[in-house]
Design an enzyme around this catalytic site. Structure first.
Site, PDB file in Angstrom:
ATOM      1  N   GLU A 165       0.830  -1.203   0.000  1.00 51.08           N
ATOM      2  CA  GLU A 165       0.000   0.000   0.000  1.00 51.08           C
ATOM      3  C   GLU A 165       0.871   1.262   0.000  1.00 51.08           C
ATOM      4  OE1 GLU A 165      -3.291   0.006  -0.423  1.00 51.08           O
ATOM      5  OE2 GLU A 165      -3.009  -2.150  -0.686  1.00 51.08           O
ATOM      6  N   TRP A 185       1.684   1.603  -3.508  1.00 47.34           N
ATOM      7  CA  TRP A 185       0.608   2.218  -4.308  1.00 47.34           C
ATOM      8  C   TRP A 185       0.677   3.734  -4.207  1.00 47.34           C
ATOM      9  CZ3 TRP A 185      -2.504   0.326  -7.930  1.00 47.34           C
ATOM     10  CH2 TRP A 185      -3.633   1.054  -8.302  1.00 47.34           C
ATOM     11  N   TRP A 193     -20.887  11.936 -20.772  1.00 43.58           N
ATOM     12  CA  TRP A 193     -21.489  12.257 -19.481  1.00 43.58           C
ATOM     13  C   TRP A 193     -22.811  12.991 -19.704  1.00 43.58           C
ATOM     14  CZ3 TRP A 193     -19.113   9.795 -15.775  1.00 43.58           C
ATOM     15  CH2 TRP A 193     -17.736   9.588 -15.834  1.00 43.58           C
ATOM     16  N   ASN A 209     -10.936   2.517   2.993  1.00 43.73           N
ATOM     17  CA  ASN A 209     -10.519   2.426   1.591  1.00 43.73           C
ATOM     18  C   ASN A 209     -11.472   1.599   0.743  1.00 43.73           C
ATOM     19  OD1 ASN A 209      -8.449   2.895  -0.545  1.00 43.73           O
ATOM     20  ND2 ASN A 209      -8.320   0.669  -0.474  1.00 43.73           N
ATOM     21  N   TRP A 228     -16.030  11.857 -12.848  1.00 41.40           N
ATOM     22  CA  TRP A 228     -15.160  11.559 -11.708  1.00 41.40           C
ATOM     23  C   TRP A 228     -14.527  12.814 -11.122  1.00 41.40           C
ATOM     24  CZ3 TRP A 228     -10.090  13.039 -11.975  1.00 41.40           C
ATOM     25  CH2 TRP A 228      -9.524  13.231 -13.242  1.00 41.40           C
ATOM     26  N   TRP A 288      -9.218   8.255  -8.076  1.00 42.31           N
ATOM     27  CA  TRP A 288     -10.474   8.506  -8.771  1.00 42.31           C
ATOM     28  C   TRP A 288     -10.386   8.041 -10.224  1.00 42.31           C
ATOM     29  CZ3 TRP A 288     -15.362   9.476  -7.681  1.00 42.31           C
ATOM     30  CH2 TRP A 288     -15.667   9.852  -6.370  1.00 42.31           C
TER      31      TRP A 288
END
Length: 447
Positions: free
Chosen positions: A270, A273, A301, A337, A355, A378
């Protein structure tokens, strides 16, 4: 003569290479923080981040005073305020730890040129990432776009350096330049004061950050791999705001985790990440506004329905796990998370809202929102980013709740009205909106 340490997202004294470089000059050392919301491209902080910054700066100022130095606060563009402080403090050197956002790098590079032209020693150090972005590349010299080979390449590199110790003393100058008063910056909410939940949930500052790391490694890390996806289990590290504000360095986290003797491979991935997000931002400074996968520029959209966005923001969508997560976010400034992925997927793929609207809301309400991880994650959920979840992967929030909150503990805590059967009605039909999202994605693929 003085050596200035320019603090930014590294509000700590331990493992602070810029502070060590300033001390090594033998000059009196003075800490500086510039609230820069005016430099071109620098993104102003959101409300929750401003709350955290206030308290973390207060903690840092107190710790510097205990060591014999001080923290000077200035507000304005760094290109103006740092040279002014050099004059005010009669400084021979300015030392800082590197930043990796595009606008911030431009500010730092220009200042380094300006200061050196004036004969001032201006030096930057590596402190916020385990691996510098330009050091991790494929065999062809290109940046990685997929996490697993990226992290494998990181782990094949020489081990991250050991953290530097906290200085015992930091001798400050005989005279301290004028400083802004922290309270005058207006970082804390007052009308209304919505930060009661944040005050209850958090104690910003380096001492509390160290305590949290050691408590996690002593009590929770053994259960991390098994239960990290269960929002009611309480085994997450709680370190994300500590790393975001640099109250802990990743080097400290890395070496203390390994020294714990626990199986920390999943936890350290993590941290990897987080590194991947920052390396991506380094290559793509417009990560918060531009799709990495340009095919998504053509995504159809629909016209924004503000009532749906407001329902999502307020935790009034009628979907229990989504509402629980959004209310946890508003109350505490963080969200588990697993639930972050669920609420993000719901916004993008059930409400069909861009987003970027979700990224903006998280930027304003998360205490751990940073310029890399927030837009990176995102885009991952939206399917437009690096190593992205495929767009057709739609998190069903009802099935996610059955799997990761099977006894309803998380929903009961944060959305008790749903647990009692009195929550709002669903604002959309999950099956119909999932189908609409996949149809829109098919149009992108054909187009």
């Amino acid at each position: 003569m003085t050596a200035l340490v320019w603090f930014r997202d590294d509000l700590r004294l331990a493992d602070h290479p810029a502070l060590r470089a300033a001390l090594d000059t033998g000059e009196p050392v003075l800490g500086v923080y510039v609230l820069d919301e005016e430099s071109p491209g620098v993104r102003p902080l959101g409300g929750a981040a401003r709350w955290w910054l206030h308290h973390s700066l207060a903690s840092l100022a107190g710790r510097l005073a205990e060591k014999g130095s001080a923290l000077v606060l200035r507000r304005g563009p760094a290109s103006r305020e740092i040279p002014r402080l050099v004059d005010d403090a009669d400084a021979r050197g300015v030392f800082w730890n590197r930043r990796y956002g595009g606008a911030e790098r431009e500010v730092d590079a220009a200042l380094k040129t300006t200061l050196r032209a004036r004969g001032v020693d201006a030096r930057s150090s590596a402190a916020s990432l385990l691996f510098e972005p330009w050091t991790v590349t494929t065999g062809a010299g290109a940046p990685y776009s997929v996490f697993t080979p990226f992290w494998r390449a990181c782990l094949a590199m020489p081990a991250p350096r050991h953290p530097l110790p906290e200085p015992r003393d930091i001798a400050g100058p005989a005279r301290t330049p004028d400083s802004d008063a922290l309270d005058d910056w207006g970082l804390l909410p007052s009308d209304p004061d919505w930060a009661g939940g944040l005050r209850e949930a958090w104690e910003p500052g380096e001492p509390a950050a160290r305590h949290r790391l050691r408590a996690f490694l002593a009590d929770d890390v053994d259960d991390y791999a098994r239960a990290r996806d269960e929002p009611a289990a309480g085994v997450t590290s709680g370190l994300s705001p500590r790393l975001r504000w640099g109250e802990l360095s990743p080097f400290t986290v890395w070496h203390e985790a390994i020294a714990s003797g626990a199986d920390v491979g999943g936890f350290l991935s993590e941290i990897g990440w987080r590194e991947f997000a920052w390396h991506t931002l380094f290559r793509h400074p417009d990560l918060a506004t531009v799709n990495l996968n340009t095919r998504f520029d053509a995504f159809p959209w629909p016209r924004l329905r503000p009532s749906l966005l407001r329902a999502w923001q307020r935790g009034r969508t009628g979907i229990p796990l989504v509402d629980a997560g959004m209310r946890e976010l508003w109350e505490t400034g963080v969200m588990h998370n697993r639930v972050r992925m669920v609420v993000a997927s719901f916004l993008v793929k059930n409400l069909l809202i861009d987003w970027r609207r979700g990224e903006e809301w998280f930027w304003d309400t998360l205490v751990d929102a940073d310029g890399a991880s927030n837009p990176f994650n995102w885009q991952w959920v939206a399917g437009s980013g690096a190593d992205a979840a495929p767009y057709f992967r739609v998190f069903n929030p009802l099935l996610q709740a059955e799997k990761f909150d099977p006894h309803g503990e998380y929903v009961r805590r944060w959305a008790p009205d749903h647990a009692e059967g009195a929550g709002p009605a669903p604002v959309v039909d999950l099956k119909e909106t999932r189908r609409a999202a996949l149809d829109a994605y098919e149009a992108v693929k054909r187009g």
